[in-house]
Scaffold this motif. Structure first.
Motif, PDB file in Angstrom:
ATOM      1  N   VAL A  74       0.880  -1.177   0.000  1.00 28.26           N
ATOM      2  CA  VAL A  74       0.000   0.000   0.000  1.00 28.26           C
ATOM      3  C   VAL A  74       0.913   1.221   0.000  1.00 28.26           C
ATOM      4  CG1 VAL A  74      -1.846   1.238   1.180  1.00 28.26           C
ATOM      5  CG2 VAL A  74      -1.744  -1.271   1.303  1.00 28.26           C
ATOM      6  N   PHE A  77      -1.660  -1.681  -3.960  1.00 25.97           N
ATOM      7  CA  PHE A  77      -2.633  -0.601  -3.819  1.00 25.97           C
ATOM      8  C   PHE A  77      -1.874   0.718  -3.874  1.00 25.97           C
ATOM      9  CE2 PHE A  77      -4.134  -4.334  -1.571  1.00 25.97           C
ATOM     10  CZ  PHE A  77      -5.448  -4.465  -2.011  1.00 25.97           C
ATOM     11  N   ILE A  95      -6.813   3.593  -4.285  1.00 27.33           N
ATOM     12  CA  ILE A  95      -6.973   3.122  -2.914  1.00 27.33           C
ATOM     13  C   ILE A  95      -8.402   3.447  -2.516  1.00 27.33           C
ATOM     14  CG2 ILE A  95      -6.250   3.379  -0.513  1.00 27.33           C
ATOM     15  CD1 ILE A  95      -3.477   4.160  -1.495  1.00 27.33           C
ATOM     16  N   ILE A 140     -10.420  -1.126   1.409  1.00 29.16           N
ATOM     17  CA  ILE A 140      -9.082  -1.701   1.348  1.00 29.16           C
ATOM     18  C   ILE A 140      -8.890  -2.794   2.401  1.00 29.16           C
ATOM     19  CG2 ILE A 140      -8.070   0.126   2.794  1.00 29.16           C
ATOM     20  CD1 ILE A 140      -5.505  -0.194   1.102  1.00 29.16           C
ATOM     21  N   PHE A 152       3.731  -0.606   3.865  1.00 29.69           N
ATOM     22  CA  PHE A 152       3.063   0.681   3.654  1.00 29.69           C
ATOM     23  C   PHE A 152       4.098   1.790   3.590  1.00 29.69           C
ATOM     24  CE2 PHE A 152       1.555   4.739   5.344  1.00 29.69           C
ATOM     25  CZ  PHE A 152       0.506   4.999   4.476  1.00 29.69           C
ATOM     26  N   LEU A 202      -4.290   7.854   4.169  1.00 29.36           N
ATOM     27  CA  LEU A 202      -4.538   7.533   2.764  1.00 29.36           C
ATOM     28  C   LEU A 202      -5.064   8.780   2.062  1.00 29.36           C
ATOM     29  CD1 LEU A 202      -6.255   4.068   3.344  1.00 29.36           C
ATOM     30  CD2 LEU A 202      -3.829   4.541   2.885  1.00 29.36           C
TER      31      LEU A 202
END
Length: 265
Positions: free
Chosen positions: A35, A74, A79, A83, A102, A122
């Motif tokens: 991510v 992602f 995103i 998720i 991440f 995010l």
């Protein structure tokens, strides 16, 4: 002993039936969940670099262990709100590896209390994803090895100013081949348990550069590569402690943290 054509046909039919009814062999897999908030304000170039470095890192793991990489990437802007559900739906077996990474902004609020893990911000959603929630999802998969890293800030901002968690803005500061393969096998194929990493303890910022990516990600990969090239067996505790020490010695006010619960399989 001679068999009639009828008996041979019956035996062949039975063999075919048993073959298709028997359990299929499972090939071990690395489920790679990346991510990366490539739209994160001020640090998009750094995040993109992290993504590229971790992709290369995973490829090296796959090459050395001969495991297939099951990619679940992602990236901003793709995103979405679900998720967590998408990660939850990834199916793994007990001898697989689950690898989560991440890169982006992170933060925490006073209400997070004693929980040391940050919220993962995010940008496309303008909301925070609780790293603890992701850790819990990954552990429920009961894979042989769960490895999770978040390269992001973990500094405190007031609850009333914080992005809503997802239920639930932070500012960027600015050997020999045989030994290597044996060490990759030891770390990824012969290890059971879980490893959880955050690049900063509660209250700290995480630093990065556009050219090199996140400081912690850079140091982790450097230390990892140094350790697997040594003739003695590589050890996760050494890799993680040395990575944290390297970042701490830069005196940026960034101290990584990790939780390791592993054993040899």
């Amino acid at each position: 002993m001679l068999y009639s054509k009828k008996k041979l046909a019956l035996a062949l039919s039975l063999f075919v039936f048993l073959f298709y009814q028997s359990p299929k062999l499972h090939a071990r897999v690395i489920h790679a969940i990346l991510v990366c908030d490539t739209k994160a304000i001020h640090i998009s170039d750094s995040v993109q670099k992290d993504f590229s470095q971790i992709q290369s890192f995973l490829k090296e793991i796959g090459d050395k262990t001969h495991l297939k990489i099951d990619q679940h990437y992602f990236l901003a802007p793709n995103i979405t709100e679900n998720i967590s559900d998408q990660i939850e739906k990834i199916s793994s077996n007990s001898d697989d590896i689950v690898f989560f990474f991440f890169s982006g902004h992170g933060y925490r609020t006073p209400s997070k209390g004693a929980n040391q893990w940050p919220y993962l911000f995010l940008t496309p959603l303008q909301r925070g994803l609780d790293y603890q929630e992701i850790i819990d999802i990954l552990k429920r998969k009961k894979a042989q090895l769960m490895f999770s890293m978040a390269d992001c800030c973990n500094n405190i901002i007031p609850d009333k100013l914080a992005p809503l968690p997802m239920e639930k803005q932070i500012h960027y500061k600015g050997g020999k081949q045989s030994w290597i393969e044996q060490n990759y096998r030891k770390l990824f194929l012969e290890t059971k348990g879980s490893i959880v990493i955050s690049s900063s303890i509660p209250g700290d910022y995480a630093w990065g550069t556009a050219i090199g990516g996140g400081i912690y990600t850079q140091e982790f990969i450097k230390i990892f590569n140094e350790q697997v090239k040594k003739s003695e067996p590589a050890d996760w505790e050494v890799i993680l402690s040395q990575s944290s020490l390297r970042v701490h010695m830069k005196k940026l006010g960034q101290t990584p943290q990790y939780e390791i619960k592993v054993s040899s399989s």
